[in-house]
Design a protein around this motif. Sequence first.
Motif, short mmCIF file in Angstrom:
data_model
loop_
_atom_site.label_atom_id
_atom_site.label_comp_id
_atom_site.label_asym_id
_atom_site.label_seq_id
_atom_site.Cartn_x
_atom_site.Cartn_y
_atom_site.Cartn_z
N ARG A 210 50.13 14.17 53.20
CA ARG A 210 50.73 15.49 53.38
C ARG A 210 52.18 15.35 53.87
NH1 ARG A 210 50.96 18.02 58.22
NH2 ARG A 210 50.47 16.71 60.00
N GLU B 75 49.24 17.94 50.27
CA GLU B 75 48.25 18.14 51.33
C GLU B 75 46.86 18.39 50.74
OE1 GLU B 75 49.56 20.59 54.51
OE2 GLU B 75 47.52 21.03 55.16
N ARG C 167 45.14 22.00 50.51
CA ARG C 167 46.12 23.03 50.12
C ARG C 167 46.57 22.78 48.67
NH1 ARG C 167 52.04 22.62 52.60
NH2 ARG C 167 51.99 20.95 51.05
N ASP C 168 47.05 21.56 48.42
CA ASP C 168 47.58 21.24 47.08
C ASP C 168 46.53 20.59 46.19
OD1 ASP C 168 50.11 22.05 48.05
OD2 ASP C 168 50.39 20.06 48.95
#
Length: 466
Positions: free
Chosen positions: A44, A86, A89-90
Amino acid sequence: MATLGTAEHPLRIAVIGSGPSGFYVADAVLKLPGVVSHVDLFDRLPTPYGLVRFGVAPDHQEVKRVTKLYAKIASDPAVRWYGGVEFGRDLTMDDIRAHYHAVAFTTGAQTDRRLDVPGEELRGSHPATEFVAWYNGHPDCCDLKFDLDTERAVVIGVGNVAIDVARMLCRTPEELAKTDIADHALEALRKSRVKEVLLVGRRGPTQAAFTNSEVEEVGELADADAVAFPAEVELDELSKAELAAAPSRLTDAKLAFLKTYATPHASTKSRRLVFRFLMSPVSISGDASGHVRGIRLVRNALVKGADGSLKAKATDKFEDVEAGLVFRSVGYKGVGLPGVPFDAGSGRIPNDAGRVIDPATKAPVLGAYAAGWIKRGPSGVIGTNRACAVESVKGLAADLAAGKLLSPTQPSRDAISALLTSRGVRWIPFDQWTRIDAIEVERGTAAGRPRVKMTSRDEIAKALGS
Ligand code: NAP
């Protein structure tokens, strides 16, 4: 079905986290005999090396040389590094299942253990982890403020992190200026008024967690005197018996250093690093503005616990210490990841020798592994993580042989980058990190330092021209 791990069908592994354990996992995967693998490391942060960059003290440059090995691993054509991506999240667990045969979680221990004493929330009371991340230029901590306008700081805990924090507070600006400490921390520490740092251990000197080279090192500080109290380095009967039953040259050497510090000696040095033993924090007091003013400690006695180990038991003797800064340094703790089993009590991913397990059924989670502090808790030195990673990859290799890995629907090497691009994720590949690395080292060379760190995501993005 095609054989997995061949040139036609390479084994595709995702590693979440690119600290030491992430690189040791990648290395162990690449070394699997007769198996062709591709490893993608996701972090991240926009920079690799995790705890080596943000945890190892700036005045311990020799430890950081291990990053040369990690850079070599990252430069293998079978390895890709994705900085600034991350997990949760990603990139999700579903994405992992769609693109990889297995995943290894190596996210370390990102938070701290608490003391659970009143006043812990006051301004001026901090987790040591944040101070460490701040002086090391961690992008999440570059805006933190530590009020060093006080004469005394108290560090609770006597592990290597505690001694790192105490030493950094006791080094002179000239000593610090030769390191890769973050510039904002160097400037703040230049103005520091701290004259005395107490390191407070709840048990005695034989039980102290710090290692001998760290204890020896604080006896050699340019302008700080290491001090201990004779009565506190004198062993109680239980510690004597424990040492007699299991003699240890290392413990003898540690005690010898502490006894030297406890021998009365004249000093012209302007700061003191004081070892205190058999004391526990009871409460932290504040002034009217809500800032730390002092700490109440209680004297402990050692008692034998049910498991035979020596534990601290509070007596009725208290000591009030004036201080404007308190750092808790009583251990790191892991943080859970979305969609991944987690044991909040221990701060670890439940696992069996590195195979992630479902906490309810204890059955292995197909294709999921853990290594490093998130697997075994925050202990050991950096090299400990190599054997830990090898053990986890051994489980992965056995599962590969048994055909018990994930079956991704999109195993092509380009698919993950395409997915991230479609989500607007702008990751930093390893060759861009090497540009940042070169700029930092170049700036350092000009300033007579190992490197001058970039400490914010913006600064890094700007340097990369994006
Ligand atoms: P650590 O070695 O586990 O030390 C934690 C300290 O906190 C111990 O002294 C422990 O005392 C104390 N403690 C725990 N709970 C407490 C409480 N409630 N009240 C008071 N004291 C309490 O952890 P660490 O210092 O965070 O280090 C983590 C790992 O990183 C270690 O393996 C360390 O060696 C390694 N590390 C190495 C270096 C280096 O090699 N230079 C540098 C930094 C970190 P008890 O023993 O009584 O529980």
